[in-house]
Design an enzyme around this catalytic site. Sequence first.
Site, mmCIF file in Angstrom:
data_model
loop_
_atom_site.group_PDB
_atom_site.id
_atom_site.type_symbol
_atom_site.label_atom_id
_atom_site.label_comp_id
_atom_site.label_asym_id
_atom_site.label_seq_id
_atom_site.Cartn_x
_atom_site.Cartn_y
_atom_site.Cartn_z
ATOM 1 N N SER A 68 0.838 -1.200 0.000
ATOM 2 C CA SER A 68 0.000 0.000 0.000
ATOM 3 C C SER A 68 0.867 1.242 0.000
ATOM 4 O O SER A 68 2.010 1.227 0.461
ATOM 5 C CB SER A 68 -0.892 0.028 1.250
ATOM 6 N N ASP A 69 0.324 2.342 -0.549
ATOM 7 C CA ASP A 69 0.930 3.624 -0.237
ATOM 8 C C ASP A 69 0.673 3.858 1.250
ATOM 9 O O ASP A 69 -0.250 3.288 1.846
ATOM 10 C CB ASP A 69 0.314 4.733 -1.095
ATOM 11 N N TRP A 70 1.493 4.706 1.862
ATOM 12 C CA TRP A 70 1.468 4.827 3.329
ATOM 13 C C TRP A 70 0.100 5.326 3.805
ATOM 14 O O TRP A 70 -0.371 6.372 3.382
ATOM 15 C CB TRP A 70 2.595 5.730 3.772
ATOM 16 N N THR A 71 -0.535 4.546 4.669
ATOM 17 C CA THR A 71 -1.894 4.711 5.208
ATOM 18 C C THR A 71 -2.971 4.469 4.153
ATOM 19 O O THR A 71 -4.122 4.804 4.358
ATOM 20 C CB THR A 71 -2.126 6.102 5.854
ATOM 21 N N GLY A 72 -2.613 3.841 3.027
ATOM 22 C CA GLY A 72 -3.572 3.635 1.942
ATOM 23 C C GLY A 72 -4.469 2.422 2.095
ATOM 24 O O GLY A 72 -5.459 2.296 1.369
#
Length: 819
Positions: free
Chosen positions: A229-233
């Site tokens: 994931s992109d960060w916090t995605g």
Amino acid sequence: MTADARREAAVDAALARLDLTAKVALLSGADMWSLPANEEIGLGRLVMSDGPAGVRGEHWTADDPSVALPSPTALAATWDVELVRRAGRLLAQEARRKGAHVVLAPTVNLHRSPRGGRHFECYSEDPLLTGEIGAALVAGVQDGGVGTTPKHFVANDSETDRYTVDIRVDERTLRELYLAPFEAIVRKAHPWGLMAAYNAVNGASMSEHEELNNRVLREEWGFDGILVSDWTGARDTVRSALGGLDVAMPGPATVYGEHLVTAVHEGLVPEETVDGLARRVLRLAARVGLLAGAPAAVPAERLPAPIDGEALVRELAARSFVLLRNEDGVLPLDRHAARVALIGSAAAEARIGGGGSAQVFPTRVVSPLDGLRAALGEGTALVHAVGADPRTFLPPAAFPCTAELLGADGRTLGTTALPEGGVRWLGGLPGGVSFEDLAEVRVTGALTADADGRHRLAVRGVGRFRLEADGKVLFDGVLLPEGEDPAAAFLNPPERRFELDLAAGGRAAVTLTYTMPEAGAFAGFGLVSFTLGHAAPTASEDELIEQAVAAARAAEVAVVVVGTTEEVESEGVDRAGLRLPGRQDELVARVAAANPRTVVVVNAGAPVLMPWRESVAAVLLAWFPGQQAGEALADVLLGAVEPGGRLPTTCPAEEADSPVWEVVPTEGRLEYAEGLFIGYRAWQRRAGAAPAYWFGAGAGYTDWSYEGMEARFVGAEDTVAEVAVRVRNTGARPGREVVQVYLAPDGVDRSRPDLQLAGFAVVEARPGEAATARVSIPLRSVQTWDTAAHGWATRPGVYTVSAGRHAADRPLTVALDVV
């Protein structure tokens, strides 16, 4: 057994020893940047790191600087896959030096609209060029035994509402444009990872997109790496697991962990699905040498030879510079010029990269002023004038500062010197101080006045601050971010300014105290980011421009460095417009009127308007050139190196000319209503209209003639034709030419673009010599996506193959019969 087979056997054996909880533990970050170790199966801790233009490592601090490469747009401007592969090897070398196993790069989203705020971090408006350059970088990084994660999969082509926007794009456009570079990279370079975008595509978040992640990426393309994931995605446990998301970052608190264990027990996620996710994580660990019994994909004895990072950055920058205008051969400059005026704030304070994930603390920075002064030597009088300062925010304080890390009881936990007034700590703190113990950060410094006048001080950041200067409290309060983007705290924070009068020789103690928040966006992931800004007394804007004009009038040649600023080109925000910020256009016009030998160097990562372009002697687009900016610029301006770049994206003459302008969603949706027609593909349909500079444009310091071309139909599995283009260097200098080959259908089907890039090659020759560029045209160039059959369809017929210097200058054409 082959090494691949031994590696897979080790992965299977390790997976068989794990229970459900242990398998799930592999799928979440242990912290901001790493995946957890498991000693029982011989699994080491796996570290990921930004970024696309330099490797940060786990700790984004000036104590651990990085070699800062030119922006990815600059890499694409080289059109040189072997050179870019060398850049990838340098990134791998930097990653190994910093203990990172995976680099979160490259960014291969397209330049759909010139307003995209992160275009400096992407490559091109064209999917073929993007795919070729991206595959080269991936191959180079993985040559060095380090993994990559091409990103952001898929259609993250602008920044506005990037966390929530739903991209609406038809199936054919998605396949032929936006998925195309990812497909090329997966099939050619076999990346060990990929990063899912924040946005949704046609209603489904990309961290949960079962069709694109599982059916297309894995089953159709054969991708066997991790999808992170992109960060916090990652936002939903069940949908992410079923949608093929292998790793949720950062950690340790994510949608996986105990939530995924519960989902399996409740029958919402099959354990076999978790096995698949965990197997891919273990495969990545094996490839980078972190799994016992598994041979690394690149053994130590096969690692590339050490690279001189600064020398390569200098070469990359010079090869990326695009010469767009050179009237009367004003460039290269005469080394024996008696007087040169160098104008612009960016001439003295180099803008080497864009804002956000691509930023690093460079090992050193050579400004254009320093580089040109060193190259010219003592025989030339080099005069610098600011002219116009375009920055919206005050620069970080340049006087020496110290940061003191304090605990809740006021006790000093550690101190560190700051190279400037900016604090950027992400994922780790100086001296090993823990974020849990940190309560305040106190920055102190002594400001000394060189002359009488009014100094400006600024606080820039998000949170509670107290600013004291000369024994007075100037600010004690809270600064709040604008908008809802959780990354705004360090990407685009607000600023407050204050004034301080000092007499010449006077000193003022300055203290800025930042209080750590109890909770908030990114607080739990280890972030401290704020700036103590300062600007000394200076002349008025009108006076600065007049000083620059006077310097230009007295010089043999004037070099004006203009460009964008961090708040204009940065992750997290799209551009409001394409004009240069501040009064830079006025500055160029005034200088050009005073000196006909005016050279403009454009320091920007994406297209800007150049209303003065036909009134100056030369225009050189220097992108964001990395830390050796000044040395590379001096090499090109003085002719030691030829400007080798060609435009990877089209430059419009006016904002209203841009084929695609809208990047702001309506009711949460952004419609890609233009379909296939972005960039030069759109411009080809505009009768009587032309951009300022076409895709592929650029020149060197010599001339070339295009003498002949042959195209041979091949009809192989992946290649439709082989093309040979003969060119000759007709100038007086050795040179380098980027030969571009385009393909045009018969024009009957108007749903197809009139023209598309089909291949390219770089050739070099001495004066009078000929060279042959050999280009393979991929089968995909004569295919379109059949939405009814949901597959690729070859379109037979007679195509026009053309070759030349850019999309609108193609002197050679031949017919190609595709059967």
